[in-house]
Each structure stands twice: as structure tokens, then as C-alpha cells.
Design an enzyme around this catalytic site. Structure first.
Site, PDB file in Angstrom:
ATOM      1  N   ASN A 142      -2.458  -0.443  -7.028  1.00 19.87           N
ATOM      2  CA  ASN A 142      -2.794   0.923  -7.690  1.00 19.87           C
ATOM      3  C   ASN A 142      -2.930   1.735  -9.612  1.00 19.87           C
ATOM      4  OD1 ASN A 142      -1.890   4.079  -7.365  1.00 19.87           O
ATOM      5  ND2 ASN A 142      -1.174   3.877  -8.966  1.00 19.87           N
ATOM      6  N   TYR A 209     -15.458   2.538 -16.456  1.00 13.19           N
ATOM      7  CA  TYR A 209     -14.615   2.057 -15.000  1.00 13.19           C
ATOM      8  C   TYR A 209     -15.043   2.046 -13.915  1.00 13.19           C
ATOM      9  CZ  TYR A 209     -11.401   4.590 -11.809  1.00 13.19           C
ATOM     10  OH  TYR A 209     -10.730   5.253 -10.515  1.00 13.19           O
ATOM     11  N   LYS A 213     -14.089  -1.301 -11.044  1.00 15.22           N
ATOM     12  CA  LYS A 213     -13.810  -0.338  -9.775  1.00 15.22           C
ATOM     13  C   LYS A 213     -14.937  -1.126  -9.177  1.00 15.22           C
ATOM     14  CE  LYS A 213     -10.342   1.767 -10.132  1.00 15.22           C
ATOM     15  NZ  LYS A 213      -9.166   1.924  -9.439  1.00 15.22           N
TER      16      LYS A 213
HETATM   17  N1  LIG Z   1      -7.203  10.846  -9.530  1.00 15.49           N
HETATM   18  C1  LIG Z   1      -7.986  10.423  -8.961  1.00 15.49           C
HETATM   19  O1  LIG Z   1      -8.960  11.475  -8.647  1.00 15.49           O
HETATM   20  C2  LIG Z   1      -8.889   9.592  -7.996  1.00 15.49           C
HETATM   21  C3  LIG Z   1      -9.823   8.918  -7.457  1.00 15.49           C
HETATM   22  C4  LIG Z   1     -10.153   7.455  -7.667  1.00 15.49           C
HETATM   23  C5  LIG Z   1      -9.644   6.446  -7.519  1.00 15.49           C
HETATM   24  N2  LIG Z   1      -8.021   6.615  -8.129  1.00 15.49           N
HETATM   25  C6  LIG Z   1      -7.701   5.612  -9.020  1.00 15.49           C
HETATM   26  O2  LIG Z   1      -6.046   5.359  -7.903  1.00 15.49           O
HETATM   27  C7  LIG Z   1      -5.544   4.676  -9.017  1.00 15.49           C
HETATM   28  C8  LIG Z   1      -3.817   5.860  -9.070  1.00 15.49           C
HETATM   29  O3  LIG Z   1      -4.502   6.898 -10.244  1.00 15.49           O
HETATM   30  P1  LIG Z   1      -3.693   8.768 -10.640  1.00 15.49           P
HETATM   31  O4  LIG Z   1      -5.083   9.644 -10.471  1.00 15.49           O
HETATM   32  O5  LIG Z   1      -2.640   8.406  -9.674  1.00 15.49           O
HETATM   33  O6  LIG Z   1      -3.068   8.304 -12.145  1.00 15.49           O
HETATM   34  P2  LIG Z   1      -2.228   8.759 -12.909  1.00 15.49           P
HETATM   35  O7  LIG Z   1      -2.218  10.185 -12.094  1.00 15.49           O
HETATM   36  O8  LIG Z   1      -3.440   8.730 -14.234  1.00 15.49           O
HETATM   37  O9  LIG Z   1      -1.360   7.732 -13.201  1.00 15.49           O
HETATM   38  C9  LIG Z   1      -1.251   6.646 -13.649  1.00 15.49           C
HETATM   39  C10 LIG Z   1      -0.069   5.540 -12.968  1.00 15.49           C
HETATM   40  O10 LIG Z   1      -0.310   4.624 -13.634  1.00 15.49           O
HETATM   41  C11 LIG Z   1       0.594   4.039 -14.885  1.00 15.49           C
HETATM   42  N3  LIG Z   1      -0.351   3.316 -15.729  1.00 15.49           N
HETATM   43  C12 LIG Z   1      -1.050   4.267 -16.609  1.00 15.49           C
HETATM   44  N4  LIG Z   1      -1.514   2.751 -17.452  1.00 15.49           N
HETATM   45  C13 LIG Z   1      -0.621   1.837 -16.716  1.00 15.49           C
HETATM   46  C14 LIG Z   1      -0.231   1.071 -18.733  1.00 15.49           C
HETATM   47  N5  LIG Z   1      -1.213   1.050 -19.303  1.00 15.49           N
HETATM   48  N6  LIG Z   1       0.560  -0.366 -18.235  1.00 15.49           N
HETATM   49  C15 LIG Z   1       0.875   0.323 -16.759  1.00 15.49           C
HETATM   50  N7  LIG Z   1       1.192   1.717 -16.344  1.00 15.49           N
HETATM   51  C16 LIG Z   1       0.554   2.131 -16.066  1.00 15.49           C
HETATM   52  C17 LIG Z   1       0.875   5.305 -15.057  1.00 15.49           C
HETATM   53  O11 LIG Z   1       2.408   5.288 -15.433  1.00 15.49           O
HETATM   54  P3  LIG Z   1       2.923   6.378 -16.970  1.00 15.49           P
HETATM   55  O12 LIG Z   1       3.644   7.301 -15.986  1.00 15.49           O
HETATM   56  O13 LIG Z   1       4.400   5.986 -17.934  1.00 15.49           O
HETATM   57  O14 LIG Z   1       2.224   6.834 -17.570  1.00 15.49           O
HETATM   58  C18 LIG Z   1       1.111   6.695 -13.765  1.00 15.49           C
HETATM   59  O15 LIG Z   1       2.459   5.879 -13.647  1.00 15.49           O
HETATM   60  C19 LIG Z   1      -6.712   3.943 -10.206  1.00 15.49           C
HETATM   61  O16 LIG Z   1      -6.251   3.425  -9.629  1.00 15.49           O
HETATM   62  C20 LIG Z   1      -7.505   5.112 -10.422  1.00 15.49           C
HETATM   63  O17 LIG Z   1      -8.749   4.684 -10.504  1.00 15.49           O
HETATM   64  C21 LIG Z   1      -7.697   8.015  -8.840  1.00 15.49           C
END
Ligand SMILES: NC(=O)c1ccc[n+]([C@@H]2O[C@H](COP(=O)([O-])OP(=O)(O)OC[C@H]3O[C@@H](n4cnc5c(N)ncnc54)[C@H](OP(=O)(O)O)[C@@H]3O)[C@@H](O)[C@H]2O)c1
Ligand SMILES: *[C@@H]1O[C@H](CO)[C@@H](O)[C@H](O)[C@H]1NC(C)=O
Length: 332
Positions: A142, A209, A213
Site C-alpha cells: 500500500n 506518479y 503506478k
Molecule cells: N488517497 C487517494 O486518493 C488514492 C487514490 C489512488 C491510489 N492511492 C494509493 O493508495 C495508497 C495509500 O495512499 P493513502 O492515500 O492512504 O496515503 P497517505 O494517507 O499519504 O498514507 C501513506 C502511508 O504511507 C506511509 N509512507 C509514506 N511515505 C513513506 C515512506 N517514505 N516510508 C515509509 N512509509 C511511508 C505513511 O507513513 P507516515 O504515517 O509515517 O506518514 C502513511 O502511513 C498509495 O499507494 C496511493 O498511491 C491513493
């Protein structure tokens, strides 16, 4: 109309029938695709997670301390899986670990704080040690980073480019190489990787990005075929926006679900993407799936129309983000 009849009357009957047949096949295939889409999205439920391991087997979630990862961890804990939580911030992992063990008294958790952008071998060695003797049923790849705001490629900072590729691509590859061999031996498991609509279709202003992906899409579909004979399921999970820190969207809507609602569908709909162009790929949330089906069926993900819509959308988001930053700078 009379003219049309004249023209048609000189075309041999067999050719007319041929064209009618092609038309019928085309419409028939779209209708079948719609039926398949409808059943998968609104009627059928996905693979039962118990297929991958009984209660007390483990799930590994990367990026587990916030957003979707935190929800994956909580919902898997609720289903009786023990959790390996991997993420950047030690304190957030400790809090989550305590919260989960308190709420679901029968499960265990292990945590590993590492920064995927550092790409440090010693972190991957620590992960290898941590999971060595665990019966891992599920891996959720994730962890991911996007651009801080939509930005023209030529203006994107080097560090941001580097981090996005290192975290999204190298992180996912390396974690999967640690976890997958055990699954292959046990002849069961699920490797679920977070893709994105940003990589499903070319996305200007998020070009790096988008590429990262798209990389995961091709890699995941390829790996799925390799691991099929070992009974390990590999799925790429597609999503449009969800309300998390990454999207910076706070209010949910029909198109933008909460992390909780999204992950409920992601875990409940595994294997229901049979209508999608790419194999072993699914779009779990119903409204995202509706967009995905319409775009794949009538335009194609490489469509110029879709790309120019995407360009306009991200230029707008960038302009709003820049205005907001300017307002905030003025306040200080
Ligand atoms: N949100 C959307 O709209 C969306 C849409 C499509 C796909 N996605 C995909 O879904 C996944 C999760 O996204 P999200 O929206 O949940 O993101 P998020 O809210 O930004 O959370 C990201 C998580 O990953 C951790 N993280 C980020 N950078 C890191 C690093 N360098 N090393 C270790 N851990 C790291 C963060 O840790 P910390 O807590 O320490 O910051 C946090 O726990 C991603 O792959 C994203 O591309 C998201
Ligand atoms: C990797 O991590 C180890 C242990 O934390 C540290 O000693 C080492 O300096 C790091 N390597 C790099 C290249 O940052």
C-alpha cells in the site's frame, strides 16, 4: 433516405449481412461486458479472505500508519489476521499497534519503522528477519507517495521524482521478494498492490506518479501469471480519489469515499475485475468501477479525450493549490 436505399440496393446482400453481423457482435460484446460489470460490481462478492489463511496467520501492510494502510490493517485485524505494520513513523506505528491489540484481543502485531525513500538494505534485512518464521497469508503493498501538488514534469523537484519511484516501485518490488517465496511454498496467499487511476490512464501534471503506478500495473499482472500455479493470488487494486492525507480531499461524496468505505470494498471484492482490460486487476469501489467500465468500454484508457480531461482537471487542482498557498503565505 431514398438515396440510401439506392446505394444499399447495389451493395451485395452478403456484404450487408456481413456488416450487420459485425455490428451485432460489437453490440453483443458491449452488452455482455456490461452484464459482467454489473454482476461483479453490484451483485457478486469477492474471494473470501479465509482462502489465504486461517485466523492467526499474518498479514503484512506497508504504509500502515495512516490513510488506506491503517484501514487495511484494522479491517484485517477484525478478520482475525495478525499484523506486521511497516511504515515511516515509529510513534504512529506504536499507537496503531496498541490500538489494534486492545480492540482485537486475540491478535498479535509486529511493527517496523523504515523510510522506503532511503532504500537502505539494512531496513529490508530487518524486515526479512521480522517475517522469517511467520505464516503470511496476505501482503498489502500500500505504501505510496504522489506529487505534493500537480506539477509540470520539467518543474518537478529531483528529490520528489526520486522518492516517488523509490517508494512506489522499488519498495513494492523488494517487500514482495521478501514475502512471496513463503507464499509460494505454502501454496496460498494474496499479494494486493495499490494501483491508481493516475496510472491506469496517463495523467499530465502527475507524470512521474502516473508512470510509477503504470509500472505497478504491468508488474502486478505479470507476477499474477507467474504465481498462479502456486495458488497465490496477485491483484492490482485501482482507485480514483479517497479522502486521505494524500488526496487532500476532506469531504466524502458518491465519487470520493472515506478510507474505511474504500477498504471495505477492496477487501470484499477481490477477484471481481474480470471485466477490466488488464488481468488480475479490479476497481472495488462501485462509483470508481462505473467510471472505469465506461472509460475502458467506450474510450480506452489511452484515449486522447480522457487525457485532455485529465490535463484540465490537474491544471485546475494545481491553480487552486497555488492560490491557497499564496493566501496562507499572506496570513503569516
Ligand atoms: N488517497 C487517494 O486518493 C488514492 C487514490 C489512488 C491510489 N492511492 C494509493 O493508495 C495508497 C495509500 O495512499 P493513502 O492515500 O492512504 O496515503 P497517505 O494517507 O499519504 O498514507 C501513506 C502511508 O504511507 C506511509 N509512507 C509514506 N511515505 C513513506 C515512506 N517514505 N516510508 C515509509 N512509509 C511511508 C505513511 O507513513 P507516515 O504515517 O509515517 O506518514 C502513511 O502511513 C498509495 O499507494 C496511493 O498511491 C491513493
Ligand atoms: C542504513 O541504515 C543503517 C542502520 O540504521 C545505517 O547504519 C546506515 O548508515 C544506513 N545506510 C545508508 C546508506 O544510509
Amino acid at each position: 433516405m431514398a438515396y440510401m436505399n439506392d446505394v444499399l440496393s447495389v451493395v451485395p446482400q452478403s456484404i450487408l449481412l456481413g456488416f450487420a453481423g459485425i455490428g451485432a457482435l460489437f453490440l453483443g460484446s458491449k452488452a455482455l461486458s456490461y452484464l459482467q460489470f454489473f454482476l461483479n460490481v453490484f451483485v457478486l462478492s469477492g474471494t473470501n479472505l479465509r482462502k489465504y489463511g486461517k485466523k492467526g496467520t499474518w498479514a503484512v501492510v506497508t504504509g500502515a500508519s495512516d490513510g488506506l494502510g491503517k484501514e487495511f490493517a484494522s479491517q484485517l485485524a477484525a478478520k482475525g489476521f495478525n499484523l506486521v505494520l511497516v511504515s515511516r513513523t515509529q510513534s504512529k506505528l506504536q499507537d496503531l499497534s496498541k490500538e489494534l491489540e486492545h480492540k482485537f484481543t486475540h491478535i498479535q502485531t509486529k511493527i517496523l519503522a523504515m523510510d522506503f525513500s532511503a532504500d537502505n538494505d539494512s531496513d529490508y534485512e530487518r524486515l526479512t528477519e521480522l517475517v522469517r518464521d511467520l505464516d503470511i497469508a496476505i501482503l498489502v503493498n500500500n505504501v505510496g507517495q504522489s506529487h505534493s501538488i500537480p506539477t509540470p514534469f520539467v518543474l518537478t523537484e529531483k528529490k520528489e521524482l526520486q522518492d516517488i519511484i523509490t517508494i512506489n516501485c522499488m519498495g513494492t518490488l523488494k517487500v514482495t521478494q521478501i514475502v512471496a517465496p513463503g507464499m509460494q511454498q505454502r501454496k496460498r496467499g494474496l499479494i494486493l498492490t495499490m494501483g491508481s487511476f493516475g496510472g491506469w490512464a496517463p495523467t499530465p501534471y502527475l507524470a512521474t506518479y502516473s508512470g510509477s503506478k503504470a509500472f505497478l500495473q504491468q508488474w502486478s499482472s505479470s507476477l499474477a501469471a507467474e504465481l498462479k500455479s502456486s495458488n497465490v493470488d496477485v491483484q492490482l487494486c485501482l482507485s480514483y480519489l479517497v479522502t486521505t492525507a494524500m488526496s487532500k480531499v476532506r469531504r466524502t461524496s458518491a465519487l470520493i469515499p472515506s478510507a474505511r468505505a474504500f477498504v471495505r470494498s477492496a477487501l470484499g471484492k477481490i477477484g471481481t475485475g474480470t471485466w477490466q482490460a488488464m488481468p488480475d486487476t479490479y476497481t472495488p469501489f462501485w462509483s470508481h468501477a462505473l467510471i472505469g467500465w465506461a472509460a475502458e468500454t467506450f474510450l480506452g484508457t489511452g484515449s486522447r479525450i480522457l487525457r485532455s480531461y485529465n490535463l484540465k482537471m490537474h491544471v485546475d487542482i494545481r491553480n487552486r493549490a497555488l492560490k491557497k498557498a499564496a493566501r496562507e503565505a499572506k496570513k503569516q
